[in-house]
Design a protein around this motif. Structure first.
Motif, mmCIF file in Angstrom:
data_model
loop_
_atom_site.group_PDB
_atom_site.id
_atom_site.type_symbol
_atom_site.label_atom_id
_atom_site.label_comp_id
_atom_site.label_asym_id
_atom_site.label_seq_id
_atom_site.Cartn_x
_atom_site.Cartn_y
_atom_site.Cartn_z
ATOM 1 N N HIS A 75 0.831 -1.195 0.000
ATOM 2 C CA HIS A 75 0.000 0.000 0.000
ATOM 3 C C HIS A 75 0.874 1.258 0.000
ATOM 4 O O HIS A 75 2.060 1.212 0.338
ATOM 5 C CB HIS A 75 -0.899 0.039 1.247
ATOM 6 C CG HIS A 75 -2.012 -0.950 1.239
ATOM 7 N ND1 HIS A 75 -1.788 -2.323 1.311
ATOM 8 C CD2 HIS A 75 -3.369 -0.778 1.181
ATOM 9 C CE1 HIS A 75 -2.961 -2.954 1.295
ATOM 10 N NE2 HIS A 75 -3.924 -2.033 1.224
ATOM 11 N N THR A 77 0.510 5.634 1.060
ATOM 12 C CA THR A 77 -0.317 6.644 1.719
ATOM 13 C C THR A 77 0.329 8.007 1.597
ATOM 14 O O THR A 77 1.567 8.118 1.587
ATOM 15 C CB THR A 77 -0.531 6.313 3.216
ATOM 16 O OG1 THR A 77 -1.348 7.326 3.812
ATOM 17 C CG2 THR A 77 0.794 6.282 3.974
ATOM 18 N N GLU A 89 -2.875 9.576 7.774
ATOM 19 C CA GLU A 89 -2.596 8.764 6.590
ATOM 20 C C GLU A 89 -3.826 7.962 6.194
ATOM 21 O O GLU A 89 -4.556 7.457 7.043
ATOM 22 C CB GLU A 89 -1.405 7.822 6.850
ATOM 23 C CG GLU A 89 -1.526 7.020 8.134
ATOM 24 C CD GLU A 89 -0.207 6.393 8.566
ATOM 25 O OE1 GLU A 89 -0.125 5.146 8.583
ATOM 26 O OE2 GLU A 89 0.716 7.153 8.900
ATOM 27 N N HIS A 91 -4.565 4.762 3.565
ATOM 28 C CA HIS A 91 -3.816 3.792 2.778
ATOM 29 C C HIS A 91 -4.600 3.332 1.546
ATOM 30 O O HIS A 91 -5.788 3.018 1.629
ATOM 31 C CB HIS A 91 -3.479 2.569 3.636
ATOM 32 C CG HIS A 91 -2.559 2.877 4.777
ATOM 33 N ND1 HIS A 91 -1.826 1.905 5.419
ATOM 34 C CD2 HIS A 91 -2.231 4.040 5.393
ATOM 35 C CE1 HIS A 91 -1.102 2.452 6.384
ATOM 36 N NE2 HIS A 91 -1.342 3.752 6.395
ATOM 37 N N THR A 155 4.166 -0.165 4.324
ATOM 38 C CA THR A 155 3.425 0.852 3.590
ATOM 39 C C THR A 155 4.383 1.932 3.103
ATOM 40 O O THR A 155 5.262 2.373 3.853
ATOM 41 C CB THR A 155 2.347 1.494 4.487
ATOM 42 O OG1 THR A 155 1.482 0.478 4.999
ATOM 43 C CG2 THR A 155 1.525 2.510 3.713
ATOM 44 N N CYS A 157 5.093 5.578 2.510
ATOM 45 C CA CYS A 157 4.581 6.850 3.025
ATOM 46 C C CYS A 157 5.185 8.000 2.220
ATOM 47 O O CYS A 157 6.415 8.098 2.097
ATOM 48 C CB CYS A 157 4.927 7.010 4.504
ATOM 49 S SG CYS A 157 4.163 5.773 5.568
#
Length: 703
Positions: A75, A77, A89, A91, A155, A157
């Motif tokens: 993912h 975000t 955030e 996602h 994830t 970011c």
């Protein structure tokens, strides 16, 4: 938990080099994953403040996704900093399907550059109505994307700004970036006045020292006040706490050191240059400090530092407390913001250097900062105003609420000479005639430190010590950048017409700095900021002393503040008003939560426990009377009477606090909580340890 590096120094160095920045889409990674023309264009955006070429967005997004997938991220975000002071955030997975329904992984340039989270549920201070839900996140390429990991996944970011449909800033990052532009633009003008190149890159820099407490997780779970408020609302200091001065820089206990090792490793993987770790003054208190970075990156990194501290503590069955005053009667926690401006070939512009030109630049920036802090001390105070900091500022452990500047003996002497026209000689036997004679080399430790000063010069930077430990650095730095930008703007406007006329330039500069010092020297103070004498002296100097949060935040509503921030395009008047509204609302909500928690604890924990204690004592007294035992009767009866008297006081104090909460009377709430605390803390000293319903300070503080 961490993977232990090899024990010998050579292999440890290899270990650190291998993990440092491994979860960051940094320059090296970009160079490896991007076509060279794309990399060069992106680099120009990051390092030269050039606008992002939209044509490269798709290629950057594809490279970022490829890298993130290889790192295990499913993912992505947009990671942003809304006005609640935290991070946010939403996602989205890379998963997509083609027209035939087959799986494909996609991440477009549009998805990288802009996102659309719901803006209605974030604080907006009136900038958005509840039904106006649209908000936008915008990629900030100057702060690299990173991987955030959990045990079961990862994830990507992407640091972003966050704004409304109409372009109004709904976050902390946007005003910070604007303020950095404002102050660096004016700093370029200053360097140009002294013959510097017009296109030089100036950086606004920050090093944020982070203080925090650690407590055992199981004990934390037994304290509703810590869980709800982040601080203890009741509790007595133990017989031994920090008075022996043996915790500061003391040997770090194994349990804590293991935690710190894991924190360092997690931060290094994120490219965060964690440098220093040590015990702080109070038992259970510690500090971590990084190396200087560009402010935008440093602010993002500090938000991650706080998150890593909390997550890593949890893995070690501890809880990290970031509140400014978790424990009454002992030192609270701050976040010292070390601020400077720097440029290639100059280094820190607050480093005096060794040439006449460098000396003059240094003294001009120094005087500009003095002028800025004096003219806008109220805004600096407002930038650190929050409920937690009220308990810390001026509490003989942290800078007072009175803003002043500490320079140290040598600079004080030089400033005094400039005020008098630069005709005398300093202790260094060098005449101070700006831009002509050489200011002597100024060693980093030419003066002592003054930990009681809220704004202290510390060698080649200023240290803004009043920032609270749980705060984001973004707004204090936004304010500082903006007020210095204004000061430099006014100075450069005077110097630019004569910059090509050396003799007139030096005469103008000398006179200008002399006037600044004469007008603003009242802000300079090198003494004990904790003493009552300074409060009286500050009043004589007409310096503002604003201990309360609500009173401090009022500075944001002044015409002067609105004009300042609007002139340098940092925040508009409506954006500034929104920040005042939000911070005021947060203050009242935090106070209300504390009051409700205090009432809950008194009614459901303390009164039942004390009642049980009184029942046991009266039962013992009755049994002693029945058996004819007289020894100990008086002591037991006296103790029962003390407890009973205090117990009788509690219902009235509870009613008073409840009334204050219902009437939303903040000051009455604070008084009511103080009164309740006083009674409960006396009862703690009279109640059997096995009956007391919550862990005491002694249990919480000594891990």
């Amino acid at each position: 938990m961490h993977t232990n590096p090899p024990s010998d120094v050579g292999n440890a160095a290899t270990f650190i080099a291998e993990i440092y920045g491994q979860d960051v889409f940094n320059m090296e990674t970009m160079r490896n994953y991007l076509p060279r023309p794309v990399y060069k264009k992106l680099l120009a955006t990051i390092r030269k403040d050039e606008k992002l070429d939209p044509d490269i967005a798709n290629e950057v997004a594809q490279a970022m996704m490829t890298w993130a997938l290889e790192k295990g991220a499913s993912h992505y975000t947009h990671w942003f900093q809304p006005l609640n002071g935290s991070t946010a955030e939403k996602h989205d997975s890379f998963v997509d399907v083609d027209p035939e329904g087959n799986l494909e992984l996609k991440f477009s340039g549009k998805s990288l550059v802009q996102g659309e989270p719901d803006a209605s549920s974030f604080p907006s201070g009136g900038l958005r109505a509840t039904f106006e839900a649209r908000g936008y996140t915008a990629w900030d390429p100057t702060s690299p994307a990173f991987i955030k990991r959990t045990e079961n996944g990862a994830t990507l970011c992407i640091p972003t700004a966050f704004c409304s449909y109409k372009g109004q800033a709904l976050d902390k990052k946007t005003p910070l970036l604007r303020s950095m532009t404002a102050v660096t633009r004016q700093a370029k003008r200053l360097l140009s006045c002294f013959g510097g190149p017009d296109n030089i890159h100036v950086s606004a820099d920050l090093g944020a020292e982070q203080e925090y407490f650690l407590v055992d997780k199981q004990l934390y779970a037994l304290r509703p006040d810590l869980m709800m408020c982040g601080r203890t609302l009741f509790g007595n200091v133990p017989p031994k706490h920090q008075q022996m001065e043996d915790h500061y820089f003391g040997s770090i206990k194994d349990r804590v050191l293991e935690f710190m090792v894991d924190v360092d490793e997690a931060l290094w993987k994120l490219g965060i240059p964690a440098k220093t770790r040590h015990n702080e003054v109070a038992p259970g208190q510690f500090e971590i400090a990084p190396i200087f970075e560009s402010q935008n990156l440093a602010v993002d990194h500090n938000m991650l530092v706080m998150e890593v501290l909390r997550k890593t503590a949890n893995k070690h069955d501890m809880v990290c407390l970031l509140h400014e005053k978790p424990f009454s009667g002992m030192n609270g926690s701050g976040k010292h913001n070390n601020w400077s401006l720097s440029a290639p070939g100059y280094g820190s512009l607050l480093n005096p250097g060794s040439s006449p030109q460098e000396n003059a630049i240094f003294l001009t920036l120094l005087c500009a900062t003095i002028k800025a802090v004096d003219e806008h001390a109220d805004l600096l105070r407002a930038s650190v105003a929050k409920s937690g900091n009220e308990h810390r500022l001026g509490a003989h452990e942290a800078p007072p609420a009175i803003i002043s500047i500490f320079l140290g003996d040598l600079l004080d002497e030089i400033i005094e000479q400039i005020e008098k026209g630069g005709t005398k000689k300093a202790r260094t036997q060098k005449t101070i005639n700006i831009g002509v004679d050489t200011l002597p080399m100024f060693p980093l430790d030419a003066s002592d430190r003054n930990r009681t000063s809220p704004f202290a010069f510390t060698g080649n930077k200023f240290e803004f010590r009043a920032v609270g430990s749980s705060q984001t650095c973004a707004w204090p730095m936004t304010v500082l950048n903006t007020i210095v930008a204004e000061s430099l703007d006014e100075i450069c406007t005077i110097l630019e017409p004569v910059k090509d006329k050396p003799e007139e330039f030096h005469a103008t500069l000398n006179k200008l700095l002399q006037n600044i010092i004469k007008k603003h020297k009242r802000i300079l103070f090198s003494g004990d900021g904790y003493g009552e004498a300074w409060v009286e002296e500050a009043e004589r100097r007409n310096l503002p002393n604003i201990p309360g949060t609500i009173e401090a935040l009022a500075a944001l509503e002044t015409p002067k503040a609105k004009a300042l921030f609007e002139k340098y395009k940092v925040v508009s008047p409506v954006e500034l008003h929104a920040r005042h509204e939000i911070q005021t609302e947060i203050f009242h909500k935090e106070i209300n939560i504390e009051a409700e928690t205090a009432l809950l604890m008194v009614e459901t924990l303390y009164i039942p426990a004390v009642t049980e204690q009184l029942t046991q004592l009266t039962t013992a007294i009755a049994q002693m009377k029945a058996s004819g035992i007289k020894a100990g009767m008086k002591a037991t009866t006296d103790r029962a009477n003390q407890i009973g008297t205090l117990l009788d006081i509690l219902p009235g104090q509870v009613r008073e606090l409840r009334r204050a909460v219902d009437e939303a009377d903040t000051r009455a709430i604070q008084t009511g909580m103080d009164n309740l605390r006083s009674t409960i803390d006396m009862l703690e000293s009279l109640t059997d340890a096995d009956l007391w319903p919550v862990p005491t300070y002694a249990e919480l503080l000594f891990l």
